[in-house]
Write a protein that holds these residues in place. Structure first.
Motif, PDB file in Angstrom:
ATOM      1  N   THR B  20       9.874  20.086  68.493  1.00 42.69           N
ATOM      2  CA  THR B  20      11.234  19.699  68.126  1.00 42.69           C
ATOM      3  C   THR B  20      11.961  19.155  69.341  1.00 42.69           C
ATOM      4  OG1 THR B  20      11.350  21.350  66.357  1.00 42.69           O
ATOM      5  CG2 THR B  20      13.429  20.443  67.159  1.00 42.69           C
ATOM      6  N   LEU B  21      12.418  17.916  69.223  1.00 37.46           N
ATOM      7  CA  LEU B  21      13.190  17.279  70.278  1.00 37.46           C
ATOM      8  C   LEU B  21      14.648  17.237  69.844  1.00 37.46           C
ATOM      9  CD1 LEU B  21      10.785  14.270  70.990  1.00 37.46           C
ATOM     10  CD2 LEU B  21      10.632  16.632  71.791  1.00 37.46           C
ATOM     11  N   ARG B  22      15.540  17.410  70.815  1.00 30.64           N
ATOM     12  CA  ARG B  22      16.949  17.529  70.494  1.00 30.64           C
ATOM     13  C   ARG B  22      17.787  16.479  71.211  1.00 30.64           C
ATOM     14  NH1 ARG B  22      14.466  22.312  70.636  1.00 30.64           N
ATOM     15  NH2 ARG B  22      14.857  23.787  68.948  1.00 30.64           N
ATOM     16  N   CYS B  23      18.885  16.097  70.561  1.00 30.86           N
ATOM     17  CA  CYS B  23      19.743  15.061  71.130  1.00 30.86           C
ATOM     18  C   CYS B  23      21.200  15.333  70.798  1.00 30.86           C
ATOM     19  CB  CYS B  23      19.344  13.696  70.582  1.00 30.86           C
ATOM     20  SG  CYS B  23      20.427  12.335  71.098  1.00 30.86           S
ATOM     21  N   LYS B  24      22.035  15.164  71.817  1.00 32.19           N
ATOM     22  CA  LYS B  24      23.484  15.217  71.620  1.00 32.19           C
ATOM     23  C   LYS B  24      24.036  13.862  72.016  1.00 32.19           C
ATOM     24  CE  LYS B  24      27.671  17.433  73.448  1.00 32.19           C
ATOM     25  NZ  LYS B  24      28.364  17.443  72.139  1.00 32.19           N
ATOM     26  N   ILE B  47      13.880   5.753  63.931  1.00 28.63           N
ATOM     27  CA  ILE B  47      14.863   5.981  62.881  1.00 28.63           C
ATOM     28  C   ILE B  47      16.244   5.845  63.489  1.00 28.63           C
ATOM     29  CG2 ILE B  47      14.895   8.479  63.311  1.00 28.63           C
ATOM     30  CD1 ILE B  47      15.359   8.911  60.299  1.00 28.63           C
ATOM     31  N   TYR B  48      17.239   5.454  62.667  1.00 27.20           N
ATOM     32  CA  TYR B  48      18.591   5.509  63.165  1.00 27.20           C
ATOM     33  C   TYR B  48      19.558   5.976  62.083  1.00 27.20           C
ATOM     34  CZ  TYR B  48      20.010   0.847  61.287  1.00 27.20           C
ATOM     35  OH  TYR B  48      20.316  -0.231  60.502  1.00 27.20           O
ATOM     36  N   PHE B  49      20.637   6.561  62.549  1.00 31.36           N
ATOM     37  CA  PHE B  49      21.652   7.157  61.691  1.00 31.36           C
ATOM     38  C   PHE B  49      22.988   6.456  61.924  1.00 31.36           C
ATOM     39  CE2 PHE B  49      19.461  11.117  60.465  1.00 31.36           C
ATOM     40  CZ  PHE B  49      18.454  11.181  61.413  1.00 31.36           C
ATOM     41  N   ASN B  50      23.797   6.399  60.882  1.00 33.87           N
ATOM     42  CA  ASN B  50      25.175   5.966  60.987  1.00 33.87           C
ATOM     43  C   ASN B  50      26.033   7.040  60.338  1.00 33.87           C
ATOM     44  OD1 ASN B  50      27.329   3.570  59.399  1.00 33.87           O
ATOM     45  ND2 ASN B  50      27.498   4.354  61.456  1.00 33.87           N
ATOM     46  N   ASN B  51      26.969   7.578  61.083  1.00 40.01           N
ATOM     47  CA  ASN B  51      27.817   8.666  60.568  1.00 40.01           C
ATOM     48  C   ASN B  51      26.973   9.775  59.942  1.00 40.01           C
ATOM     49  OD1 ASN B  51      30.309   7.512  61.347  1.00 40.01           O
ATOM     50  ND2 ASN B  51      30.269   6.177  59.551  1.00 40.01           N
ATOM     51  N   ASN B  52      25.913  10.148  60.647  1.00 36.66           N
ATOM     52  CA  ASN B  52      25.027  11.260  60.300  1.00 36.66           C
ATOM     53  C   ASN B  52      24.079  10.945  59.144  1.00 36.66           C
ATOM     54  OD1 ASN B  52      26.873  12.393  62.072  1.00 36.66           O
ATOM     55  ND2 ASN B  52      27.901  13.600  60.508  1.00 36.66           N
ATOM     56  N   VAL B  53      24.140   9.758  58.584  1.00 39.85           N
ATOM     57  CA  VAL B  53      23.299   9.406  57.444  1.00 39.85           C
ATOM     58  C   VAL B  53      22.145   8.533  57.924  1.00 39.85           C
ATOM     59  CG1 VAL B  53      23.214   8.185  55.236  1.00 39.85           C
ATOM     60  CG2 VAL B  53      25.256   9.516  55.853  1.00 39.85           C
ATOM     61  N   ASN B  71      25.162  17.089  61.997  1.00 41.20           N
ATOM     62  CA  ASN B  71      26.563  16.806  62.300  1.00 41.20           C
ATOM     63  C   ASN B  71      26.637  15.703  63.359  1.00 41.20           C
ATOM     64  OD1 ASN B  71      26.557  18.106  65.029  1.00 41.20           O
ATOM     65  ND2 ASN B  71      26.144  19.943  63.800  1.00 41.20           N
ATOM     66  N   ALA B  72      27.840  15.293  63.659  1.00 41.98           N
ATOM     67  CA  ALA B  72      28.037  14.138  64.536  1.00 41.98           C
ATOM     68  C   ALA B  72      27.617  14.385  65.974  1.00 41.98           C
ATOM     69  CB  ALA B  72      29.507  13.716  64.491  1.00 41.98           C
ATOM     70  N   SER B  73      27.359  15.628  66.332  1.00 46.73           N
ATOM     71  CA  SER B  73      27.065  15.916  67.730  1.00 46.73           C
ATOM     72  C   SER B  73      25.656  16.435  67.965  1.00 46.73           C
ATOM     73  CB  SER B  73      28.075  16.939  68.272  1.00 46.73           C
ATOM     74  OG  SER B  73      28.027  18.128  67.521  1.00 46.73           O
ATOM     75  N   PHE B  74      24.781  16.324  66.959  1.00 44.49           N
ATOM     76  CA  PHE B  74      23.448  16.899  67.140  1.00 44.49           C
ATOM     77  C   PHE B  74      22.432  16.236  66.225  1.00 44.49           C
ATOM     78  CE2 PHE B  74      20.492  19.901  68.583  1.00 44.49           C
ATOM     79  CZ  PHE B  74      19.831  20.495  67.522  1.00 44.49           C
ATOM     80  N   SER B  75      21.267  15.954  66.806  1.00 41.68           N
ATOM     81  CA  SER B  75      20.172  15.414  66.004  1.00 41.68           C
ATOM     82  C   SER B  75      18.855  15.991  66.519  1.00 41.68           C
ATOM     83  CB  SER B  75      20.127  13.891  66.099  1.00 41.68           C
ATOM     84  OG  SER B  75      19.024  13.355  65.381  1.00 41.68           O
ATOM     85  N   THR B  76      17.892  16.099  65.627  1.00 45.97           N
ATOM     86  CA  THR B  76      16.562  16.572  66.002  1.00 45.97           C
ATOM     87  C   THR B  76      15.500  15.615  65.496  1.00 45.97           C
ATOM     88  OG1 THR B  76      16.348  17.933  63.997  1.00 45.97           O
ATOM     89  CG2 THR B  76      17.227  19.008  65.975  1.00 45.97           C
ATOM     90  N   LEU B  77      14.429  15.547  66.237  1.00 45.60           N
ATOM     91  CA  LEU B  77      13.222  14.820  65.831  1.00 45.60           C
ATOM     92  C   LEU B  77      12.087  15.835  65.876  1.00 45.60           C
ATOM     93  CD1 LEU B  77      11.801  12.078  65.167  1.00 45.60           C
ATOM     94  CD2 LEU B  77      11.361  11.869  67.619  1.00 45.60           C
ATOM     95  N   LYS B  78      11.426  16.017  64.763  1.00 44.05           N
ATOM     96  CA  LYS B  78      10.387  17.031  64.667  1.00 44.05           C
ATOM     97  C   LYS B  78       9.038  16.384  64.384  1.00 44.05           C
ATOM     98  CE  LYS B  78      11.604  20.861  62.804  1.00 44.05           C
ATOM     99  NZ  LYS B  78      12.015  21.928  61.852  1.00 44.05           N
ATOM    100  N   ILE B  79       8.032  16.883  65.032  1.00 42.56           N
ATOM    101  CA  ILE B  79       6.662  16.430  64.791  1.00 42.56           C
ATOM    102  C   ILE B  79       5.844  17.662  64.404  1.00 42.56           C
ATOM    103  CG2 ILE B  79       4.662  15.181  65.683  1.00 42.56           C
ATOM    104  CD1 ILE B  79       6.477  14.107  67.927  1.00 42.56           C
ATOM    105  N   GLN B  80       5.272  17.622  63.209  1.00 40.27           N
ATOM    106  CA  GLN B  80       4.513  18.763  62.717  1.00 40.27           C
ATOM    107  C   GLN B  80       3.430  18.287  61.757  1.00 40.27           C
ATOM    108  OE1 GLN B  80       4.043  21.874  63.165  1.00 40.27           O
ATOM    109  NE2 GLN B  80       2.958  22.409  61.268  1.00 40.27           N
TER     110      GLN B  80
END
Lengths: 112, 115
Positions: B20-24, B47-53, B71-80
């Protein structure tokens, strides 16, 4: 989707000489063309960009040219300095300019 | 502002493990992008998001990859499960609609090694 090709993959120049990096794109709808610089071990950073309504743009020692008919654009660096050594990425985007497709990068080495 | 923050900076894991990779993103930015960088393929948009979508996930290589932005301040990228060919530097970037320059601000990246 968009496909961006970038040449050359590596480029060595003597300090003070000019460097030119060329890119072509496939989607005629693309209208935004940024260039990013990535120093070794660092993150990519925007150095200059051009929109399709402009044929050329300059910022000190760097300039970009755009030929929409031929679908190619170029980065020109004059009076190169050792700190210009980095990987340079071109990119192309359309619509709201937020999403861009990157080229494969050019590793520029400036030899003192 | 501290810029885009990513964690961890380095990750070494064994094949088959979940990663799990994390981004703020930068506060106030409404676009968030996940990229993968390798010598062979350069910078690939995953992948990209606009307003969390999520707007476009066509770059996600396969079902083993998933991304969320709760939410607007956090995203994750998971590889499993992870595989050796997933070894790469993963960048998160954010940008702001209506800014003077359409600049994507990149984080420092996460270097993933899968053994």
């Amino acid at each position: 989707g968009e496909n961006v090709e970038q040449h050359p993959s590596t480029l060595s120049v003597q300090e003070g000489d000019s460097a030119v990096i060329k890119c072509t794109y496939s989607d005629s709808a693309s209208n935004y063309f940024p260039w990013y610089k990535q120093e070794l071990g660092k993150r990519p950073q925007l150095i200059i960009d051009i929109r399709s309504n402009v044929g050329e743009k300059k910022d000190q020692r760097i300039a970009v040219t755009l030929n929409k008919t031929a679908k190619h654009f170029s980065l020109h660096i004059t009076e190169t300095q050792p700190e210009d050594s980095a990987v340079y990425f071109c990119a192309a985007g359309s619509g709201g300019y937020q999403k861009v497709t990157f080229g494969t990068g050019t590793k520029l080495q400036v030899i003192p | 502002d501290a810029g885009v923050i990513q964690s961890p900076r380095h990750e070494v894991t064994e094949m088959g493990q979940e990663v799990t990779l994390r981004c703020k993103p930068i506060s106030g930015h409404d676009y968030l992008f996940w990229y993968r960088q390798t010598m062979m393929r350069g910078l690939e948009l995953l992948i990209y998001f606009n307003n969390n979508v999520p707007i476009d996930d066509s770059g996600m290589p396969e079902d083993r990859f998933s991304a969320k932005m709760p939410n607007a301040s956090f995203s994750t990228l998971k590889i499993q499960p992870s595989e050796p060919r997933d070894s790469a530097v993963y960048f998160c970037a954010s940008s702001l609609t209506g800014a003077v320059r359409y600049e994507q601000y990149f984080g420092p990246g996460t270097r993933l090694t899968v053994t």
